[in-house]
Design an enzyme around this catalytic site. Structure first.
Site, PDB file in Angstrom:
ATOM      1  N   GLU A 342      19.733   8.872 -56.453  1.00  0.00           N
ATOM      2  CA  GLU A 342      20.090   8.014 -55.321  1.00  0.00           C
ATOM      3  C   GLU A 342      20.783   6.730 -55.744  1.00  0.00           C
ATOM      4  O   GLU A 342      20.498   5.655 -55.206  1.00  0.00           O
ATOM      5  CB  GLU A 342      18.833   7.709 -54.481  1.00  0.00           C
ATOM      6  CG  GLU A 342      18.289   8.966 -53.849  1.00  0.00           C
ATOM      7  CD  GLU A 342      17.036   8.726 -53.026  1.00  0.00           C
ATOM      8  OE1 GLU A 342      16.217   7.900 -53.436  1.00  0.00           O
ATOM      9  OE2 GLU A 342      16.911   9.360 -51.969  1.00  0.00           O
TER      10      GLU A 342
HETATM   11  N1  IFG Z   1      13.651  10.421 -52.665  1.00  0.00           N
HETATM   12  C1  IFG Z   1      13.556   9.405 -53.710  1.00  0.00           C
HETATM   13  C2  IFG Z   1      12.175   8.874 -54.004  1.00  0.00           C
HETATM   14  C3  IFG Z   1      11.285   8.790 -52.782  1.00  0.00           C
HETATM   15  C4  IFG Z   1      11.282  10.130 -52.064  1.00  0.00           C
HETATM   16  C5  IFG Z   1      10.262  10.150 -50.943  1.00  0.00           C
HETATM   17  C6  IFG Z   1      13.608  11.193 -55.367  1.00  0.00           C
HETATM   18  C7  IFG Z   1      14.042  11.661 -56.736  1.00  0.00           C
HETATM   19  C8  IFG Z   1      12.675  10.402 -51.568  1.00  0.00           C
HETATM   20  N2  IFG Z   1      14.084   9.987 -54.953  1.00  0.00           N
HETATM   21  O1  IFG Z   1      12.850  11.877 -54.712  1.00  0.00           O
HETATM   22  O2  IFG Z   1      12.278   7.598 -54.600  1.00  0.00           O
HETATM   23  O3  IFG Z   1      11.725   7.758 -51.926  1.00  0.00           O
HETATM   24  O4  IFG Z   1      10.060  11.449 -50.443  1.00  0.00           O
END
Ligand code: IFG
Length: 542
Positions: A342
């Site tokens: 992200e």
């Molecule tokens: N995606 C984000 C996390 C967390 C997650 C919550 C990943 C690798 C959503 N990154 O999962 O930091 O916010 O479900």
């Protein structure tokens, strides 16, 4: 379910009573309940994860007041035996001395020639007057001890003396894991969890033969590990968490205690320093790391993707080196996880620049890179990297193909699909805790898939295993963790440990329901999912 229209007043009452939605009856009852009490002797192999091979036969072994636990003169084996004895003493009331006497009735032994058992396999032989656990390594004996625990009545997990027989069904279990990587991730950044709370989570994953604890130590809302050369990371960056709570952090001594505690359960701790995104707490602590040098305010929300390190600043790489050097020194394990997910505020070019310069810092400090699968997109994984896939059904074919390319180029793949393995996903629409950006994840959906064949184009040999991430944006207490992890965590352990053949939801859910006796004995705040046939009397603690 036929919808029964209720008279308005009754409708109001029904809604007030929390029926699933106005105008409908309570949800259909779940599968038929299991017997209220456990069998006197648990059938051999009726445990989680399902063992590779079970040959029941003969009369049970019985643990008695005269039982002695026999070990060779080997510190690693003695440690496993002492841990077993400590686990069994309170509920049985037996002394259970650990002795170096092969004539003992409960024997833990190493057989270096038992090559087929590999690094974590074991053989359990149970017969009247004699139970023998054999493995090639102390880790294998530790995994076998979890089988001994689960073959004993759940009451053995209680910390007060229970008056009952302690029998283990007769026969032989020969067991080896399907995958070498069986991980559980705990996000201590969004909400901070103390050393004792993390140890409790380690105890829970150890019972199901997990062998890796991925600690998500840093994120936008908080930095949780002291770095001597960067004191503001905890002076400033640890003082917050989601919702504005006090946050917290581990001193390096506390972190070493967690690593030691996990190692005693033969669990490798994998620290994650998430870079270049998910870095707001670091940027608040050291404003010189931002491209414009402006000071930032702490963030306690749950948005993602708004923070980034600055590719064009040398400070970025000095910072990364300080952090990764100290984290590597605290890590006896093979991997340091550098995140990489992200990075929505990082240009692809900057992402490649930074990951190209940060990955060598990990290897220079003697560790191998682990990262989320975005590292295969706009960057090139370092040799020997472990790529953790967290996509979902709707992830594009080209994104999945990038992972497959990295796998074919030698990267190992750990599979943790967000819409299968993310324990912070709601079970269903009515789950009060958790998120649902990846959709709801029922108990069945978290179990009914195969890590070996999940990602198209990834060679079977590249799949190192599975991980169950537990993100804590909405979870702030150990009870919250238990509710989201149980009953889904054991199923992911089975995906990592057990042969694919013989695994199916219809038989698994009965073995899962039987675990409720153990969760009650352990005092877990588990979720009574309507998908699972629970024992009639097993009620989660109020
Ligand atoms: N995606 C984000 C996390 C967390 C997650 C919550 C990943 C690798 C959503 N990154 O999962 O930091 O916010 O479900």
């Amino acid at each position: 379910m036929r919808r029964r229209l209720l008279a308005p007043a009754l409708l109001l009452l029904a809604t007030a009573l929390g029926c699933t939605e106005a105008g409908t009856a309570a949800p259909a009852p779940g599968p038929a309940a299991l017997p209220a009490t456990e069998p006197e002797v648990r059938p051999l192999g009726r445990i989680i994860p399902l063992p590779a091979s079970v040959r029941p036969g003969g009369a049970p072994y019985t643990l008695t007041a005269a039982t002695r636990i026999g070990v060779p003169d080997h510190p690693g084996v003695r440690a496993v035996a002492e841990r077993l004895a400590a686990r069994l003493r309170p509920a049985t009331g037996f002394r259970l001395p650990v002795v170096t006497d092969p004539a003992a009735d409960l024997v833990l032994r190493l057989d270096p020639a038992a090559g087929a058992l590999g690094d974590e396999g074991y053989e359990l032989r149970s017969a009247p007057g004699r139970l023998t656990l054999t493995a090639r390594t102390p880790a294998g004996l530790f995994r076998g001890v979890q089988t001994v625990r689960q073959q004993l009545p759940a009451a053995v997990e209680r910390d007060t003396a229970q008056r009952r027989a302690w029998k283990i069904a007769g026969g032989t279990v020969t067991d080896v894991p399907r995958f070498p990587y069986r991980g559980a991730m705990l996000d201590v950044a969004r909400h901070f969890f103390t050393v004792e709370e993390v140890k409790a989570y380690i105890d829970r994953i150890a019972l199901y033969k997990y062998n890796a604890l991925h600690l998500h130590l840093t994120d936008d809302q908080g930095w949780r590990i002291a770095i001597g050369s960067r004191p503001k990371l905890t002076e400033v960056g640890a003082a917050t968490e989601v919702g504005g709570g006090p946050g917290g952090f581990y001193t390096q001594e506390q972190y070493k205690e967690l690593v030691r505690y996990a190692a005693a359960a033969h669990i490798e701790v994998i620290p994650e320093i998430d870079l270049p995104g998910h870095t707001h707490a670091a940027l608040v602590s050291y404003p010189e790391l931002t491209c414009d040098g402006k000071a930032l305010k702490p963030y306690t929300g749950i948005e993602v993707g708004f923070s980034t390190l600055c590719a064009g600043k040398e400070e970025t790489y000095a910072f990364a080196d300080d952090v990764l050097r100290e984290i590597a020194a605290l890590t006896p394990g093979r991997y340091v996880h550098i995140g990489g997910d992200e990075a929505k505020s990082t240009s692809p070019a900057d992402y490649r620049t930074m990951t190209d310069r940060i990955q060598p810092l990990v290897t220079r400090h003697g560790k191998q890179v682990m990262a989320w699968h975005q590292l295969t997109g706009d960057a090139t994984p370092a040799p020997g990297a472990l790529i953790q896939y967290w996509g979902l059904d709707r992830t594009t074919a080209e994104e999945k193909e990038k992972v497959a390319e990295a796998a074919r180029a030698g990267a190992g793949i750990v599979v943790s699909p967000a819409d299968r393995a993310y324990l912070d996903m709601k079970y269903d629409e009515d789950t009060p805790l958790g998120l649902r950006w990846a959709g709801t994840v029922s108990v069945e959906r978290s179990y009914d898939w195969d890590p070996a064949t999940y990602l198209p184009g990834v060679p079977r040999s590249a799949v190192r295993g599975v991980e169950a991430p537990l993100w804590t944006e909405t979870l702030s207490t150990p009870e919250h963790l238990d509710t989201m992890a149980f009953p889904r965590l054991p199923g992911l352990a089975e995906l990592g440990w057990s042969p694919a053949a013989g695994r199916d939801w219809s038989t698994y859910k009965v073995r899962l329901g039987e675990q409720a006796h153990r969760w009650d004995a352990l005092g877990l705040s588990w979720y009574r999912s309507p998908e699972v046939p629970w024992p009639a009397a097993a009620e989660p603690p109020a």
